[in-house]
Design an enzyme around this catalytic site. Structure first.
Site, PDB file in Angstrom:
ATOM      1  CB  ALA A 264      -0.922   0.003   1.220  1.00 26.88           C
ATOM      2  CD  GLU A 265       2.319   3.549   3.734  1.00 28.48           C
ATOM      3  OE1 GLU A 265       2.806   4.605   3.301  1.00 28.48           O
ATOM      4  OE2 GLU A 265       1.292   3.509   4.430  1.00 28.48           O
TER       5      GLU A 265
END
Length: 310
Positions: free
Chosen positions: A62-63
């Site tokens: 996600a990051e």
């Protein structure tokens, strides 16, 4: 992007210790993670029981999408997207090169696990004191996104759509990165293959095994390598504690001298014999061999037990 600074839990990074083991081979135990990062993710997901390797992997996707060179418009850096101020408080030199670098994936992934476990301890304290309500992992993810202060202020996950979506997203992504499970019967059956193997201190192969080497060997054979090596490390870091009365075949039992707190021996619970006697498979000591023995004897009952389930 991390928005809160905390005093995180101590980092404990442990190398994979098994015959022929390496990070590439460990990838078979955590599907979906790029092979070069498998061991780092396994280590980061072993610092505390609440933050699993799968959760760490979901957050990294996600990051940064596994991009070690990523820089966000807000200034977050590297594969784990640490803001510089947060990195200053939480970054660690995990690979021992003398520099804690957010653009070094090994450093960053280790720091991610450390940071998240620190958040777990923070929100646990909130829950214990009645300052927050909810699942500890969900609260830790919310604190990661919105700050621990926001969780405390709102007594749980803040009513921000971004934060609520973040918690749901990470939990969904974590499902992609599955650790292959092993059945209880396969643990016992695999251990039984080594009955009669001579005890060799430090041994992790069919040529010789010590007590923890037997556990390492069994899980390596089952394609789920452990990232711990000693009996104490396996009992305290590799599994979920199980009450002695709830033992199931395949559970691991650590033994400590009463009052010491250090688990110096480990075995695999093998179930009960026809008479109801509890049994264990273990590698006993120098001069011995892997054997199956009864547990309900004065020797074993005289020690402190701790069972875990992997």
């Amino acid at each position: 992007m991390k928005t809160s600074l905390i005093a995180a839990a101590p980092l404990m990074l442990l190398p994979l210790m098994m015959a022929g083991g390496d990070a590439q081979g460990a990838g078979t135990g955590l599907e979906g993670v790029p092979p070069e990062y498998v061991q780092a993710v396994m280590d980061a997901g072993s610092i505390c029981t609440e933050i699993t390797p799968s959760l760490i992997a979901g957050q990294i996707e996600a990051e940064s999408g596994w991009d070690a060179t990523a820089v966000s418009p807000a200034g977050a850096q590297g594969i784990a997207q640490f803001m510089p101020a947060t990195w200053k408080s939480n970054g660690v030199d995990a690979n021992g090169d003398g520099v804690a670098d957010p653009f070094d994936p090994i450093d960053a992934i280790a720091s991610q696990g450390r940071f998240m476990c620190g958040l777990v301890e923070t929100v646990k304290a909130y829950v214990a004191s009645g300052q927050a309500v909810g699942n500890v992992v969900d609260l830790a993810l919310a604190a990661y996104n919105a700050g621990a202060g926001a969780v405390q202020q709102h007594r749980g996950i803040p009513p921000y759509s971004e934060t609520q979506d973040y918690v749901a997203k990470i939990k969904k992504l974590a499902g992609k990165y599955t650790q292959r499970s092993v059945s209880a019967s396969s643990v016992v059956a695999t251990a039984q293959k080594y009955l009669g193997t001579p005890y060799v201190w430090g041994g992790t192969t069919a040529a010789g095994l010590d007590c923890s080497g037997l556990i390492v060997r069994v899980y390596a054979d089952l394609d789920k390598p452990l990232n711990v090596r000693t009996a104490h490390q396996i009992i305290t870091q590799a599994g979920t504690p199980v009450d002695e009365l709830a033992l199931q075949p395949g559970d691991l039992i650590g033994f400590a001298t009463r009052g010491s707190g250090h688990y110096h021996h480990i075995g695999i619970y093998a179930g009960k014999d026809p008479s109801g006697n509890r049994l264990m498979i273990h590698a006993p000591d120098v001069g011995g061999h892997v054997e199956q023995v009864p547990l309900d004897t004065a020797y074993w009952l005289g020690m402190h037990w701790q069972a875990v389930r992997i």
